[in-house]
Write a protein that holds these residues in place. Structure first.
Motif, mmCIF file in Angstrom:
data_model
loop_
_atom_site.group_PDB
_atom_site.id
_atom_site.type_symbol
_atom_site.label_atom_id
_atom_site.label_comp_id
_atom_site.label_asym_id
_atom_site.label_seq_id
_atom_site.Cartn_x
_atom_site.Cartn_y
_atom_site.Cartn_z
ATOM 1 N N LEU A 163 0.836 -1.197 0.000
ATOM 2 C CA LEU A 163 0.000 0.000 0.000
ATOM 3 C C LEU A 163 0.874 1.252 0.000
ATOM 4 C CD1 LEU A 163 -2.759 1.368 0.149
ATOM 5 C CD2 LEU A 163 -2.642 1.124 2.641
ATOM 6 N N ASP A 164 1.901 1.273 0.821
ATOM 7 C CA ASP A 164 2.829 2.402 0.867
ATOM 8 C C ASP A 164 3.504 2.592 -0.494
ATOM 9 O OD1 ASP A 164 4.289 4.418 2.534
ATOM 10 O OD2 ASP A 164 6.010 3.192 1.916
ATOM 11 N N LEU A 165 3.924 1.484 -1.104
ATOM 12 C CA LEU A 165 4.548 1.540 -2.426
ATOM 13 C C LEU A 165 3.589 2.140 -3.450
ATOM 14 C CD1 LEU A 165 6.702 0.716 -4.570
ATOM 15 C CD2 LEU A 165 5.588 -1.503 -4.622
ATOM 16 N N ALA A 166 2.345 1.687 -3.450
ATOM 17 C CA ALA A 166 1.361 2.178 -4.415
ATOM 18 C C ALA A 166 1.090 3.664 -4.237
ATOM 19 C CB ALA A 166 0.062 1.391 -4.271
ATOM 20 N N VAL A 167 0.940 4.099 -3.003
ATOM 21 C CA VAL A 167 0.661 5.519 -2.728
ATOM 22 C C VAL A 167 1.823 6.387 -3.201
ATOM 23 C CG1 VAL A 167 0.371 7.225 -0.882
ATOM 24 C CG2 VAL A 167 -0.932 5.092 -0.839
ATOM 25 N N HIS A 168 3.048 5.987 -2.883
ATOM 26 C CA HIS A 168 4.199 6.789 -3.279
ATOM 27 C C HIS A 168 4.404 6.780 -4.793
ATOM 28 C CE1 HIS A 168 5.132 6.715 1.013
ATOM 29 N NE2 HIS A 168 5.755 7.839 0.763
ATOM 30 N N ALA A 169 4.169 5.648 -5.454
ATOM 31 C CA ALA A 169 4.303 5.582 -6.914
ATOM 32 C C ALA A 169 3.255 6.479 -7.572
ATOM 33 C CB ALA A 169 4.159 4.143 -7.387
ATOM 34 N N TRP A 170 2.026 6.467 -7.049
ATOM 35 C CA TRP A 170 0.964 7.311 -7.584
ATOM 36 C C TRP A 170 1.331 8.790 -7.431
ATOM 37 C CZ3 TRP A 170 -2.394 10.395 -4.468
ATOM 38 C CH2 TRP A 170 -3.459 10.976 -5.163
ATOM 39 N N PHE A 171 1.826 9.148 -6.262
ATOM 40 C CA PHE A 171 2.211 10.531 -6.004
ATOM 41 C C PHE A 171 3.338 10.960 -6.936
ATOM 42 C CE2 PHE A 171 4.861 13.688 -3.870
ATOM 43 C CZ PHE A 171 3.932 14.700 -3.694
ATOM 44 N N GLU A 172 4.366 10.127 -7.069
ATOM 45 C CA GLU A 172 5.505 10.471 -7.933
ATOM 46 C C GLU A 172 5.069 10.626 -9.385
ATOM 47 O OE1 GLU A 172 8.497 11.382 -7.126
ATOM 48 O OE2 GLU A 172 8.281 10.958 -4.994
ATOM 49 N N GLY A 173 4.119 9.806 -9.835
ATOM 50 C CA GLY A 173 3.612 9.948 -11.193
ATOM 51 C C GLY A 173 2.891 11.271 -11.395
ATOM 52 N N GLY A 174 2.133 11.705 -10.386
ATOM 53 C CA GLY A 174 1.459 12.998 -10.467
ATOM 54 C C GLY A 174 2.439 14.143 -10.501
ATOM 55 N N VAL A 175 3.491 14.059 -9.705
ATOM 56 C CA VAL A 175 4.509 15.110 -9.675
ATOM 57 C C VAL A 175 5.233 15.171 -11.014
ATOM 58 C CG1 VAL A 175 6.710 15.777 -8.633
ATOM 59 C CG2 VAL A 175 4.827 15.074 -7.174
ATOM 60 N N GLU A 176 5.582 14.008 -11.576
ATOM 61 C CA GLU A 176 6.291 13.981 -12.857
ATOM 62 C C GLU A 176 5.446 14.612 -13.957
ATOM 63 O OE1 GLU A 176 8.161 10.820 -16.049
ATOM 64 O OE2 GLU A 176 7.704 10.146 -14.024
ATOM 65 N N GLY A 177 4.157 14.272 -14.000
ATOM 66 C CA GLY A 177 3.280 14.860 -15.002
ATOM 67 C C GLY A 177 3.147 16.362 -14.819
ATOM 68 N N TYR A 178 3.034 16.812 -13.594
ATOM 69 C CA TYR A 178 2.913 18.239 -13.305
ATOM 70 C C TYR A 178 4.177 18.973 -13.733
ATOM 71 C CZ TYR A 178 1.670 22.467 -10.750
ATOM 72 O OH TYR A 178 1.358 23.755 -10.416
ATOM 73 N N ASP A 179 5.355 18.364 -13.487
ATOM 74 C CA ASP A 179 6.621 18.976 -13.879
ATOM 75 C C ASP A 179 6.753 19.103 -15.397
ATOM 76 O OD1 ASP A 179 7.395 19.280 -11.262
ATOM 77 O OD2 ASP A 179 8.734 17.555 -11.233
ATOM 78 N N ARG A 180 6.044 18.265 -16.130
ATOM 79 C CA ARG A 180 6.095 18.308 -17.594
ATOM 80 C C ARG A 180 5.058 19.263 -18.174
ATOM 81 N NH1 ARG A 180 6.936 11.990 -19.306
ATOM 82 N NH2 ARG A 180 8.972 11.760 -18.327
ATOM 83 N N GLY A 181 4.380 20.017 -17.321
ATOM 84 C CA GLY A 181 3.417 21.000 -17.783
ATOM 85 C C GLY A 181 2.004 20.482 -17.900
ATOM 86 N N GLN A 182 1.775 19.249 -17.509
ATOM 87 C CA GLN A 182 0.429 18.705 -17.534
ATOM 88 C C GLN A 182 -0.268 19.111 -16.260
ATOM 89 O OE1 GLN A 182 1.170 14.546 -17.809
ATOM 90 N NE2 GLN A 182 2.037 14.656 -19.844
ATOM 91 N N ARG A 183 -1.592 19.178 -16.329
ATOM 92 C CA ARG A 183 -2.309 19.479 -15.098
ATOM 93 C C ARG A 183 -2.207 18.284 -14.165
ATOM 94 N NH1 ARG A 183 -7.015 17.619 -13.601
ATOM 95 N NH2 ARG A 183 -8.056 16.131 -14.926
#
Length: 53
Positions: free
Chosen positions: A24-44
């Protein structure tokens, strides 16, 4: 990042954390990191719902 998160989950399991909690911890952190990466690329931030007008 994924390699680090997998390593971290494996260490937690080795140290006695229940497998379901480590996953569960792994899934939450992977989900968060994916959101941050997309945001850094200019995506909402896809984790937030869009406002309906």
């Amino acid at each position: 990042m994924l390699r680090f998160l997998l390593w971290k989950a494996a260490r937690r399991i080795e140290r006695g954390m229940p497998v379901n909690q480590a996953l569960l911890d792994l899934a939450v952190h992977a989900w968060f990191e994916g959101g941050v990466e997309g945001y850094d690329r200019g995506q909402r931030d896809a984790r937030k719902p869009r406002l309906i007008k």
